[in-house]
Design an enzyme around this catalytic site. Sequence first.
Site, short mmCIF file in Angstrom:
data_model
loop_
_atom_site.label_atom_id
_atom_site.label_comp_id
_atom_site.label_asym_id
_atom_site.label_seq_id
_atom_site.Cartn_x
_atom_site.Cartn_y
_atom_site.Cartn_z
CD GLU A 1 -0.47 -61.58 -1.30
OE1 GLU A 1 -0.89 -60.99 -2.31
OE2 GLU A 1 0.69 -61.45 -0.88
CB CYS B 1 5.08 -69.89 1.76
SG CYS B 1 5.41 -68.48 2.83
CB CYS C 1 2.63 -58.69 11.03
SG CYS C 1 3.78 -59.43 12.22
CB CYS D 1 10.54 -56.75 10.77
SG CYS D 1 10.20 -57.88 12.15
CB CYS E 1 8.96 -57.41 6.96
SG CYS E 1 7.52 -58.44 6.66
N GLY F 1 2.31 -62.61 8.97
CA GLY F 1 1.99 -62.75 10.38
C GLY F 1 3.06 -63.43 11.21
CD GLU F 2 6.10 -64.44 15.39
OE1 GLU F 2 7.05 -64.00 14.74
OE2 GLU F 2 6.04 -65.62 15.77
CB SER G 1 9.53 -68.62 10.05
OG SER G 1 10.37 -67.49 10.11
CB SER H 1 13.20 -63.80 11.56
OG SER H 1 12.32 -64.56 10.77
CG LEU H 2 20.04 -63.98 14.38
CD1 LEU H 2 19.49 -63.96 15.79
CD2 LEU H 2 21.26 -64.90 14.30
CG HIS H 3 16.59 -60.92 9.84
ND1 HIS H 3 16.79 -61.81 8.81
CD2 HIS H 3 15.27 -60.99 10.14
CE1 HIS H 3 15.63 -62.38 8.50
NE2 HIS H 3 14.71 -61.92 9.30
CG ASN I 1 12.84 -61.00 -1.88
OD1 ASN I 1 13.46 -61.19 -2.92
ND2 ASN I 1 12.63 -61.97 -1.01
CB CYS J 1 11.00 -63.74 2.11
SG CYS J 1 11.39 -65.45 2.14
N1 SAH Z 1 6.72 -63.47 11.20
C1 SAH Z 1 7.55 -64.60 11.00
C2 SAH Z 1 7.22 -65.38 9.74
C3 SAH Z 1 6.90 -64.57 8.51
S1 SAH Z 1 8.21 -63.71 7.75
C4 SAH Z 1 9.01 -64.20 11.02
O1 SAH Z 1 9.29 -63.00 11.03
O2 SAH Z 1 9.84 -65.08 11.07
C5 SAH Z 1 9.14 -64.99 6.91
C6 SAH Z 1 10.60 -64.63 6.67
O3 SAH Z 1 10.74 -63.64 5.63
C7 SAH Z 1 11.28 -64.05 7.89
O4 SAH Z 1 12.57 -64.59 8.05
C8 SAH Z 1 11.38 -62.61 7.52
O5 SAH Z 1 12.36 -61.97 8.27
C9 SAH Z 1 11.68 -62.67 6.04
N2 SAH Z 1 11.48 -61.42 5.33
C10 SAH Z 1 10.59 -60.45 5.62
N3 SAH Z 1 10.69 -59.43 4.74
C11 SAH Z 1 11.66 -59.77 3.85
C12 SAH Z 1 12.20 -59.13 2.68
N4 SAH Z 1 11.73 -57.97 2.25
N5 SAH Z 1 13.17 -59.77 2.01
C13 SAH Z 1 13.61 -60.98 2.42
N6 SAH Z 1 13.13 -61.63 3.50
C14 SAH Z 1 12.17 -61.03 4.21
FE1 SF4 Z 2 5.83 -59.65 11.08
FE2 SF4 Z 2 7.66 -61.51 10.37
FE3 SF4 Z 2 7.25 -59.32 8.85
FE4 SF4 Z 2 8.46 -59.08 11.22
S1 SF4 Z 2 9.24 -60.22 9.42
S2 SF4 Z 2 6.84 -57.76 10.42
S3 SF4 Z 2 7.37 -60.60 12.42
S4 SF4 Z 2 5.78 -60.95 9.25
#
Ligand code: SAH
Ligand code: SF4
Length: 411
Positions: free
Chosen positions: A121, A134, A141, A145, A148, A206-207, A238, A260-262, A337, A380
């Site tokens: 996508e 994007c 992936c 996480c 995600c 993906g990463e 990212s 992506s700190l979180h 989300n 996201c």
């Molecule tokens: N794998 C990479 C890039 C893709 S994810 C990474 O993790 O950074 C892009 C961003 O979306 C990241 O910051 C991720 O943490 C965030 N993300 C993933 N799932 C999400 C969700 N359900 N709601 C909001 N942000 C989310």
């Molecule tokens: Fe992969 Fe990024 Fe999603 Fe983590 S947040 S599972 S690294 S796509």
Amino acid sequence: MVLVVDALDPKDKASVTRPEPLPSLAGAGRGELCAALTSVGVPDKQLRMRVNQLWSWMYVRGVPSFDAMTDVSKDLRARLAERYSLDRPEIVSEQVSQDGTRKWLLRLRRSGTEVAAPEIETVYIPESDRGTLCISSQVGCTLTCTFCHTGTQRLVRNLSADEIVAQILVARDRIGDWPDAVAPDDGRLLPSTERKITNIVLMGMGEPLYNFDNVKAAMAIASDGEGLSVSKRRITLSTSGVVPEIARWGGEAQTMLAISLHAVRDDLRNELVPINKKYPISELLDACRSYPGLSNARRITFEYVMLKGVNDSLADAKALVQLLKGIPAKINLIPFNPWPGSQYECSDWEQIERFAEVVNKAGYASPVRTPRGRDIFAACGQLKSESLKIRASARGGSVAQSGTAGSGQGA
Ligand code: SAH
Ligand code: SF4
């Protein structure tokens, strides 16, 4: 001509026999173009000039066929067209959100022994002062996480550099972002002011740092001043925190960086972003401090998804600003989300505001990222699985109507 025949009962073969598509040069780098030109008999001394011609037609004008390249001789155009195409990945569905966000589900070509054609996508987010694309770097992936959606899918494979660049071409085709663009004939073209892709974020599926070489090659093509010309300052990678690759990326690819700190504590981050067990917060922030080219003008963006009752206390906000002290940083608070089956809730809006206030008071610009395209599951972390559903509803028509997968979520 080579034919691909599925292993079926011979009496059924006739109906499914189809020509194998020509290899596509869409998304190709200069090296691949050079090889293609050589293969159709272009002499060495002409190669450089011919590559430049193709480059400009493909990446400045965005033409989808060799036929349109009017300053290339008819004979050479024909020789190229015999062996190659400029076909983009197939658009399985296109969805347009109420807020103008567009999401494409793209079908790639099968590579090697792949049984099914993988799908990815790509999302376009128009804003008043920019248009952000994007893009995905992998199918699925390897990381998991917990918040995600992509993380619930196993990795299918890395995307090639061509497939990464092709996402830009498809998006430009569909929004009419080429100099001589012909509007997609569906009456839903964006106003011309909203048609420009000015920024690229590697925030799709993906990463990206686990597909380093291909992502790097693709971003070199995207930022090439003779072609697509998206400045590296407008490209953001990212990462979930693949520490050893961060410095290398900064040195070799020089784009902007988002982390992506979180979470501000290792115990919680181990849970939310499991790669933290390998590369804990202190190591990650050390890599950020020494990110090549880091300055106040080129800050690192720290992404922080707001999860109700999990990481959204004011103590967390204070710890966050402490943690980032000394790093030129922006903090992006992302409302979570939700997706079907997710175990978290988005923080209450008031709590997000209180959290943002602590961060702002500490001197950080901390825009709360307005969720875009939630009604089409383009926000996201919502990419991929949901589109399987969407696809089912889009079957039979090439373009799905906006909001068919509406989930009725509100921010
Ligand atoms: N794998 C990479 C890039 C893709 S994810 C990474 O993790 O950074 C892009 C961003 O979306 C990241 O910051 C991720 O943490 C965030 N993300 C993933 N799932 C999400 C969700 N359900 N709601 C909001 N942000 C989310
Ligand atoms: Fe992969 Fe990024 Fe999603 Fe983590 S947040 S599972 S690294 S796509």
